[in-house]
Design an enzyme around this catalytic site. Structure first.
Site, PDB file in Angstrom:
ATOM      1  N   HIS A   1      13.576   3.821  -9.629  1.00  0.00           N
ATOM      2  CA  HIS A   1      12.490   4.798  -9.622  1.00  0.00           C
ATOM      3  C   HIS A   1      11.875   5.192 -10.860  1.00  0.00           C
ATOM      4  O   HIS A   1      10.350   5.084 -10.780  1.00  0.00           O
ATOM      5  CB  HIS A   1      13.088   6.113  -8.892  1.00  0.00           C
ATOM      6  CG  HIS A   1      12.160   7.189  -8.678  1.00  0.00           C
ATOM      7  ND1 HIS A   1      11.798   7.820  -7.247  1.00  0.00           N
ATOM      8  CD2 HIS A   1      11.422   8.160  -9.590  1.00  0.00           C
ATOM      9  CE1 HIS A   1      11.194   8.734  -7.572  1.00  0.00           C
ATOM     10  NE2 HIS A   1      10.710   9.049  -8.856  1.00  0.00           N
ATOM     11  N   GLU A   2      12.452   5.459 -11.659  1.00  0.00           N
ATOM     12  CA  GLU A   2      11.791   5.771 -13.171  1.00  0.00           C
ATOM     13  C   GLU A   2      11.167   4.427 -13.748  1.00  0.00           C
ATOM     14  O   GLU A   2       9.968   4.727 -14.323  1.00  0.00           O
ATOM     15  CB  GLU A   2      12.907   6.394 -14.258  1.00  0.00           C
ATOM     16  CG  GLU A   2      13.604   7.562 -13.644  1.00  0.00           C
ATOM     17  CD  GLU A   2      12.897   8.566 -13.185  1.00  0.00           C
ATOM     18  OE1 GLU A   2      11.765   8.824 -13.833  1.00  0.00           O
ATOM     19  OE2 GLU A   2      13.191   9.438 -12.147  1.00  0.00           O
TER      20      GLU A   2
ATOM     21  N   GLU B   1      10.288   9.994 -16.536  1.00  0.00           N
ATOM     22  CA  GLU B   1       9.915   8.698 -16.888  1.00  0.00           C
ATOM     23  C   GLU B   1       9.119   8.633 -18.074  1.00  0.00           C
ATOM     24  O   GLU B   1       8.268   7.709 -18.231  1.00  0.00           O
ATOM     25  CB  GLU B   1       9.010   8.235 -15.503  1.00  0.00           C
ATOM     26  CG  GLU B   1       7.611   8.881 -15.543  1.00  0.00           C
ATOM     27  CD  GLU B   1       7.755  10.205 -14.779  1.00  0.00           C
ATOM     28  OE1 GLU B   1       6.404  10.634 -14.033  1.00  0.00           O
ATOM     29  OE2 GLU B   1       8.913  10.658 -14.197  1.00  0.00           O
TER      30      GLU B   1
END
Length: 866
Positions: free
Chosen positions: A314-315, A283
């Site tokens: 998600h990231e 990330e």
């Protein structure tokens, strides 16, 4: 190396006296394309200027750097002797002033293990690509710094690279590249916001770039215009579906701006798909990196696109949970990973076309959590992380999927709006700072009015998974007089927890479908909970005690429900309820409460009717695992034959050209062993056999060839011919895996030596070699390596990077030698190596536990015949 494994206490002591004002980092990577010196390490120049304060003038501290050599160190204008202050991992800093300037000029090494600045040369066109990967503590392989998450600072990067390269970092470039003396060009980037060292990033090379932008007007009149880019290697560009990735990216930005009410804080949003990546993704703010396998070279199922979308989201969650607000130390890693895992599915279901996200979460992500939570190394979601080696191993099913499951339970406990309002306050209160569990609980308590201390103690600060079992009493008319839920815990982790659950009653309809006719949502606490709301209902054929998957538990069945599952699992109409049932029977199998062959027969009977492609692929993976580890040894051959027959039937019956057909084709290849089955694979590979609608593309060709090779039905010449068809980086990895899969003692010896006795292979090729070596059907060939494994792992751990060490220790554990003698050998090693590195002991202990579980399951499966 002494000093490499930073401890929590050292980090805490350093943070007590130091605060960092800024970093200025200059990297010269023009050497990436220069010929390598014989026997020498490829290096690049790294010059770092750090301005920092010390609250105790005169004190001593240290900076972190992992580098082959240091040319100069200057502290506050004073030249220090590199030989005296640099020990290979740390730079000693004595006599600090209130304000300090440290300048370090070093030669750092390019990585082949995916840690630090990774260098990759594309075999297809000879182009060189670079990217960084640092989590948890590998930025010190690229520049000198204070390598801990709570010493945040703005970073200004300057990169000198070969002419024509694309160069990215966390922030946008400041103007155009400038010609560099001696050739190449220098790109200087704008200062970042205050961020942690481990999320800084550099990506450089002749990448293919696609561009777009995200624009939106906010109610507070703040207009958002975020440049978007997607990158991959040039040789992969023809496979890059950038439009699909941009679509999910924009949907995610819309969603997170709505629910977090905090604008994306890092300017641009680049997403680079990079080769030989160790992780799924990372990330880095403004410069997210992904493994390039997410650029699909061949046909994949919808589940693969769904998974990629989940990883993108998600990231993106991390831009807020993790990058904007960061945990103080790795104990609270869950403050970013659990939230990203949960919000990835939450946003996917709410904002994208992948509405089946919670089904996948229940079936796949929670399976990872249940496994991890039953290992002897399980830990609370809030973990005790003593040092960086502990931190590296804490990226596990507890921190990600159990934490995410607990958050789903939290949303049911406090309510959706209270949860999201807590997130909004959390970001505004702690922007660009570092937090602990207490900070999150405080804001959750404010918005919900609930007892967060009690909830945290039960869910975040204890380990283990509870089991919930229904008990149903009925009267003569068939009406429920009492329905209770029994909660149990394992002896090693006896804590019973409060659960917010939905209990569903299901019955078989006239058309044969199993559908829910009654539901009650209630709190389950203690060993027995009565559910009065369901009294008077008709006797159910099936009770699901965690209907809708609100809580984190192993769901068990009463006798009547289990009988219904055995006869009607495929008739359960609701896809999520069906997925939860599949998850429950898999847990019964792993816990040696259901014979493995009974589970396989459920798969053979009902998997062909499974509508959700992600669930189907999970069933295939679990069936292979059951065959390999849980079926009694004397029954394996017959069970494999039955699976192959069922897989071929599923392949022929699936809709032509469908994802289901592709999934069955891959499963068939994995279990095929008879002459006829291998002949069909060979025919499909050569084109002499055809199954209507099945496109045998390059990736599927490698799948078939590996199976043929492992069974001795293809040889090195076949592999070489296939590599000639696919002269790419992916083709090279497949080739290495296939070569190591050949059923030959000499091949196994060479593969072992390549991984254990040499560090010449990159991380991707180490992984491929181990996968080929450890073929489950070659137990006799790998048996001679059971004893040597325990003799070499401590040396491997001490001499290789932690990433490679983890690959070797996990991948070469002799799990295929599933006998009590292997278990005894593991126990003997653990008993005689109590002072070995704790992270190494943890890996061996986990593998030992998996082996013990397999032996128990085999005993259960064998007992069904007695």
């Amino acid at each position: 190396m002494p000093g490499e494994n930073l401890s929590r206490e050292e980090a805490r002591a350093r943070a007590e006296i130091l605060s960092v004002e800024r970093y200025d980092v200059a990297l010269d990577v023009r050497s990436a394309t220069a010929p390598a010196e014989d026997g020498g390490e490829r290096t690049f120049r790294s010059t770092t200027v750090i301005e920092f304060r010390c609250s105790r003038p005169g004190a001593s501290s240290f900076a972190d750097l992992l580098a082959p050599s240091v040319a100069s160190v200057r502290l506050n204008g004073r030249e220090l002797d590199p030989a005296a202050v640099f020990d290979g991992a740390r730079i000693a800093l004595d006599g600090l002033a209130e304000r300090n300037t440290l300048v370090v000029d070093a030669w750092c090494a390019y990585s082949r293990t995916g840690e630090g600045l990774h260098r990759f040369e594309d075999p297809e066109d000879g182009e060189v690509y670079l990217y960084t990967q640092y989590e948890p503590a590998d930025s010190r392989r690229v520049f000198a710094n204070f390598e801990q998450p709570d010493l945040k600072a703005p970073f200004t990067f300057q990169v000198t690279a070969p002419e024509g390269w694309t160069v990215l970092s966390n922030s946008a470039a400041e103007g155009e590249p400038e010609p560099a003396e001696g050739g190449g060009a220098t790109v200087r980037f704008l200062p970042t916001q205050p961020i942690s060292t481990y999320i800084t990033a550099v990506v450089a090379g002749p990448y293919h770039v696609e561009e777009d932008h995200y624009a939106r007007n906010r109610p507070d009149s703040l207009a958002l215009d975020i440049p978007l880019r997607v990158l991959c290697r040039r040789s992969l560009a023809r496979h890059l579906d950038a439009d699909e990735i941009f679509e999910v990216t924009k949907q995610g930005l819309d969603f997170f701006h709505d629910v977090f009410d905090y604008p994306y804080p890092f300017g641009k949003y680049d997403q680079a798909f990079v080769p030989e990546y160790n992780l799924g993704a990372m990330e880095n703010p403004g410069c997210v990196t992904f493994r390039e396998e997410f650029v699909f070279r061949g046909k994949v199922t919808r589940a693969s696109y769904e998974h990629r979308a989940n990883v993108v989201l998600h990231e993106m969650t991390h831009m807020w949970f993790g990058d904007l607000v960061t945990m103080r130390w790795w104990d609270d890693l869950w403050l970013k990973e659990s939230f990203a895992d949960f919000m990835g599915s939450f946003s996917q279901v709410e904002a994208t076309k992948y509405a089946e996200g919670w089904i996948t979460f229940a079936n796949r992500r929670k399976a990872w959590a249940y496994r991890a939570d039953q290992l002897p190394s399980t830990h609370p979601v809030v973990a005790d992380i003593r040092d960086l080696e502990d931190a590296k191993l804490n990226f596990d099913g507890i921190t990600y999927s159990k934490g995410a499951s607990v958050l789903k339970q939290l949303v049911a406990y406090v309510g959706r709006e209270a949860f999201l309002e807590a997130a909004r306050r959390y970001f505004k209160r702690h922007a660009y700072g570092n937090t602990t569990l207490a900070d999150l609980l405080s804001v959750l308590g404010e918005t919900s009015g609930r007892d967060m201390a009690g909830w945290s103690a039960a869910w975040l600060e204890t380990a283990g998974v509870n089991s919930l079992t229904p008990r149903v009493l009925t009267d003569e008319s068939g009406r429920i007089t009492e329905l209770t839920v029994e909660q149990t815990a394992e002896a090693t982790h006896p804590r019973l927890r409060p659960h917010r659950v939905a209990i569903g009653l299901y019955r078989v309809g006239a058309d044969g479908a199993v559908e829910r006719y009654a539901r009650a949502e209630t709190d389950v606490a203690g060993p027995v909970t009565a559910v009065g709301e369901l009294s008077g209902q008709e006797r159910p054929d099936l009770v699901l005690v965690n209907d809708e998957d609100l809580t984190y538990c192993k769901m068990r069945f009463d006798a009547a429900s289990l009988a219904t599952v055995g006869e009607r699992l495929g008739d359960i109409a609701d896809p999520l309820a069906r997925a939860l049932t599949w998850s429950a029977v898999w847990n019964l199998t792993r816990d040696a409460l259901m014979p493995a062959r009974d589970y396989l027969r459920l798969v053979l009977r009902f998997a062909g009717r499974e509508s959700d492609i992600g669930v189907l692929q999970s069933l295939h993976l679990q069936a292979r695992s059951a065959l390999t580890h849980y079926v009694a040894p004397q029954a394996r051959e017959e069970a494999r034959r039955e699976l192959a027959e069922g897989a071929l039937r599923g392949l022929r019956e699936a809709a032509p050209g469908s994802g289901h057909q592709l999934a069955w084709a891959r499963f068939f290849a994995a279990v095929a062993s008879s002459r006829e089955d291998l002949g069909l694979l060979r025919g499909l590979l050569e084109g002499s056999a055809v199954i209507d609608g099945l496109d045998v593309d390059q990736e599927l060709r490698w799948t078939f060839l590996e199976s043929l090779t492992a069974e001795g039905a293809a040889d090195a010449d076949d592999i070489a011919a296939e590599r000639a068809r696919d002269d790419t980086a992916s083709g090279h990895r497949h080739q290495v895996r296939c070569l190591a899969a050949r059923p030959s003692a000499a091949v196994k010896a060479a593969a072992w030596a390549d991984v254990v006795d040499s560090d010449a292979l990159s991380n991707a090729l180490v992984e491929a070699t181990i996968a080929g070596f450890a073929q489950p059907g070659q137990r006799e060939l790998t048996a001679p390596y059971a004893a040597p494994y325990f003799e070499v792992i401590e040396r491997v751990w001490a001499t290789r990077s932690i990433e490679i060490g983890m690959h070797v220790v996990r991948g070469l554990f002799p799990s295929a030698q599933d006998r009590p003698e292997t278990l005894a050998a593991a126990d003997a090693w653990l008993a005689s190596h109590e002072k070995a590195a704790p992270a190494l002991r943890r890996l061996v202990l986990e593998a030992r536990d998996d082996l013990a579980r397999a032996l128990r399951a085999q005993e259960c499966d064998g007992a069904r015949e007695r």
